[in-house]
Design an enzyme around this catalytic site. Structure first.
Site, PDB file in Angstrom:
ATOM      1  N   LYS A  10       0.826  -1.242  -0.017  1.00 29.34           N
ATOM      2  CA  LYS A  10       0.119  -0.115   0.053  1.00 29.34           C
ATOM      3  C   LYS A  10       0.829   1.328  -0.004  1.00 29.34           C
ATOM      4  O   LYS A  10       0.476   1.965  -0.771  1.00 29.34           O
ATOM      5  CB  LYS A  10      -0.900   0.078   1.169  1.00 29.34           C
ATOM      6  CG  LYS A  10      -2.128  -0.835   1.213  1.00 29.34           C
ATOM      7  CD  LYS A  10      -2.893  -0.333   2.357  1.00 29.34           C
ATOM      8  CE  LYS A  10      -2.363  -0.778   3.620  1.00 29.34           C
ATOM      9  NZ  LYS A  10      -2.419  -1.991   4.197  1.00 29.34           N
TER      10      LYS A  10
ATOM     11  N   SER B  31       3.976   1.728  -0.740  1.00 26.02           N
ATOM     12  CA  SER B  31       4.853   1.951  -1.840  1.00 26.02           C
ATOM     13  C   SER B  31       4.103   2.381  -3.358  1.00 26.02           C
ATOM     14  O   SER B  31       4.343   3.503  -3.747  1.00 26.02           O
ATOM     15  CB  SER B  31       5.617   0.509  -2.476  1.00 26.02           C
ATOM     16  OG  SER B  31       6.326   0.247  -1.214  1.00 26.02           O
TER      17      SER B  31
END
Lengths: 115, 591
Positions: free
Chosen positions: B26, B28
């Site tokens: 999430k 990244s």
């Protein structure tokens, strides 16, 4: 007129719904009190989790809590005097304090025949 | 073939919520999108609400709950709202003034009441609200990106009119989940605005981040349906970590590729109706704007990382098994977030102990179908017997029990309210724990292996209720006998072992840390940590998988040196371990 105050412990929630067990006792008390309140009787109920102020500021409650710890809850005050500790009033007790017929309270809830 | 995610093809709404279980990427993907938009000249705010947020690592910048500019990216701003910190602050505001005024034992009962998952969820939503409904903030930014989303349970609670009526204060039909809200009714309008913004297609997009793995896709499907039901209709799916090509001739790489493609072919039907995009697997960790920019661009350099010569030796699951056997533990829990492989670990331990001659009972919370999936329809294999607890069934039983008691007495609004409370994670945990307790009580002469563990919060609540009801000496609403017996047993580390299962990645490790800390509050100290699905110990020439292995090392060492008393690693395996003899193979593979 009788004035009733109930000081609940800080349970997960008052119904016990998402607590560790379903407590029909709490449901019974809650509905009996609902009914009596609806009749215009003076009933106050506090939750330690939400309204700790009341517990601190009421000298009777504060004193008992300091002496005996949380086990004193639920604490029932009738006209300002501690009348029950660690246990909720029965329907009969409620009825006698407010001068109503206990049968009215019973009839309201067929599902809790616990007392 | 999945289309690769290209931000240029997507209509960007002012608010974008990323959701997905821990470790799917999430942070990244949210960060990469934020940078992409900022590079286009937009003014972007990225908000993390993860208490163990790695947003700071990603941007190599210290973040607080105050909005600050990201040094290397023009137009990008970030803040880190920690809901656990918010929940702590709320607890302290509520309770702090009473320290010293009320006895310590009384204060403790208040604290525990405000320590549940629901308090943290509501606190997180409260943090969102300031950004969603405060015009001064949202008018200043073109896009606000959240690296997590509220849960369906939270949103539904807030949508209930009952949450805002006086009956909460006037009666005791109130509920724990709303505990943190009861003092916040002044914010009612603000919350309503937030909910409005969330369900406005023009304003909000939900980005479901998943992995090309069956369990992650199933979880995304569930979250999609739940949040769609609460009004968040605009959704898209990012499938992160897709291996584009296998390295021919490399058995690990080929197997990994095969497994991913198989999962992608079996994507849940409803999820498949949403716009689906692939994000490629990147070797190593993504930190710093430069490497994040590459995530959504076409040309990635795939710099290979050499296989490490002197790999550190980590014990395999065999070591866990031998220890559990020699120390004669008779209640064994495996604990971890969904998808880390708790069930496999529990099943392998159960099978291993049975092979060593113990009588073992394995029980799992996976729906029966999945258990059938592993063991077929057999419930008995020599020394091993198997049962299953269906959480849905247990919660339903519990719901019915509660509702049948109250429905005659309450109005519709109050009943709707209680129904929602029964959807809370705490309710499920308690319902399931009670079912476990019954299994453990039945199996006195056996080792009982259970594929999930209660949280510290649940244990403390049960404990509090236990002593409370002992005082009452009444049979009404009493904690069942089996539960009472289990509590002291759990605390006895001569009898009980909690094995923490996690993955060699940032978020799953942080989540496991939180689980461990929570258990320690309840006086339970897990000994073994098991890191599952590790590439570190595998021999592969695939540069991307090697990069993954190199990245894992950091987390393996962290767990080994700082977190676990003892650590074992299970290598990534292509095949799901189906069946008694397959499970035993976990012990054969070199870890």
């Amino acid at each position: 007129m009788a004035k009733l105050e109930i000081f609940d412990p800080a349970l997960c929630c008052a119904t016990g719904v998402c607590g560790p067990s379903v407590d029909p006792e709490l449901a019974r008390v809650a509905s009996a009190l609902f009914f009596l309140e609806g009749k215009g009787f003076s009933i106050k109920r506090y939750n330690l989790g939400n309204e700790p102020d009341v517990y601190v500021n009421n000298p009777t409650v504060s004193k008992l809590l300091n002496e005996k710890g949380p086990d004193v809850l639920p604490l029932i005050l009738l006209n300002g005097k501690a009348i029950k500790e660690g246990i909720y009033p029965t329907n009969e007790e409620l009825a006698s304090w407010f001068g109503v017929n206990a049968a009215i309270l019973e009839a309201k809830k067929s599902s809790s025949s616990l007392l | 073939m999945l289309k690769r995610f290209d931000p240029a093809e997507i209509t960007m709404t002012p608010f974008m919520f990323f959701t997905g279980k821990g470790g799917v990427g999430k942070t990244s993907t949210a960060s990469a999108l934020a940078i992409t938009l900022a590079d286009q000249g937009k003014k972007v705010l990225i908000v993390s609400t993860d208490p163990a947020s790695n947003l700071q690592d990603v941007f190599k910048t210290e973040l607080t709950n105050n909005i600050s500019a990201i040094p290397d990216v023009n137009g990008l701003f970030a803040c880190n709202l920690d809901p656990e910190e918010a929940a702590r602050a709320y607890r302290e505001r509520t309770i702090g003034p009473y320290r010293g005024k009320l006895p310590e034992s009384v204060v403790q009962t208040m604290e525990e009441q405000l320590s549940g998952a629901c308090t943290v969820e509501i606190a997180a939503f409260d943090e969102f609200t300031n950004l969603l409904a405060n015009p001064e903030i949202h008018e200043e930014y073109d896009h606000i990106i959240f690296d997590t989303a509220p849960t369906g349970h939270t949103l539904r609670l807030l949508q209930l009119p009952a949450a805002w009526t006086d009956f909460l204060n006037e009666s005791t039909h109130g509920a724990s989940c709303l505990g943190p809200l009861s003092g916040l009714s002044a914010k009612k309008d603000l919350y309503a605005n937030s909910l409005g913004a969330l369900s406005d297609r023009e304003k909000t997009t939900l980005i479901l981040v998943s992995r090309p793995e069956a369990s992650a896709l199933a979880e995304a499907d569930r979250a999609s349906n739940e949040l769609c039901d609460t009004g968040i209709k605009r959704q898209l799916v990012l499938i992160n970590g897709v291996l584009k090509n296998e390295l021919k001739g490399d058995s690990i790489s080929e197997a990994f590729y095969r497994k991913q493609q198989k999962a992608l072919c079996a994507i849940p039907a409803k999820l498949a109706e949403l716009p689906l995009y692939a994000v490629p697997l990147i070797a190593g960790s993504l930190t710093g704007p430069q490497s994040l920019r590459k995530l959504f661009t076409k040309n990635q350099s795939e710099s290979g990382i050499a296989q490490e010569k002197d790999r550190i030796e980590i014990p395999s699951l065999q070591a866990v098994l031998d220890d559990l056997h020699e120390s004669n533990k008779n209640v064994i829990f495996t604990m971890g977030k969904g998808g880390v492989g708790k069930t496999t670990a529990a099943s392998a331990i159960a099978v291993g102990l049975a092979e060593k001659g113990k009588r073992v009972h394995l029980t799992t919370t996976d729906p029966a179908s999945h258990l059938t999936h592993i063991f077929g329809n057999e419930h008995s294999f020599g020394n091993l017997t198997i049962s299953s607890i269906d959480p849905k069934y247990e919660v339903e039983k519990y719901r019915k029990e509660v509702l049948s008691r109250v429905s005659a007495e309450l109005d519709e609004e109050a009943i709707a309210y209680i129904k929602e409370d029964l959807e809370s994670p705490c309710t499920e945990e308690i319902a399931v724990f009670r079912a476990f307790a019954e299994v453990v009580a039945r199996a006195k002469e056996e080792v009982v292996v259970i594929d999930t563990a209660p949280t510290g919060h649940t244990l403390l609540l049960l404990d509090a209720a236990h002593s409370y009801h002992k005082e009452l000496e009444r049979s009404t609403g009493e904690v069942p006998e089996s539960v009472k017996e289990l509590l002291p047993k759990l605390r006895n580390n001569k009898e009980t072992e909690v094995v923490i299962v996690t993955l060699p990645e940032a978020t799953p490790v942080f989540e496991a840390v939180r689980l461990q800390e929570d258990l320690k509050r309840a006086d339970i100290s897990p000994k073994w940590w098991v890191i599952n699905q590790s590439f570190y110990a595998l021999d592969t020439e695939d540069p991307i998988l090697r990069g993954k292995a190199a990245y894992e090392k950091e987390w393996i060492l962290k767990v080994k040196n700082e977190l676990a008393k003892d650590l074992a690693v299970i290598p990534w395996l292509e095949d799901e371990q189906i069946g008694y003899s397959e499970l035993l193979k976990i012990y054969e593979k070199k870890g």
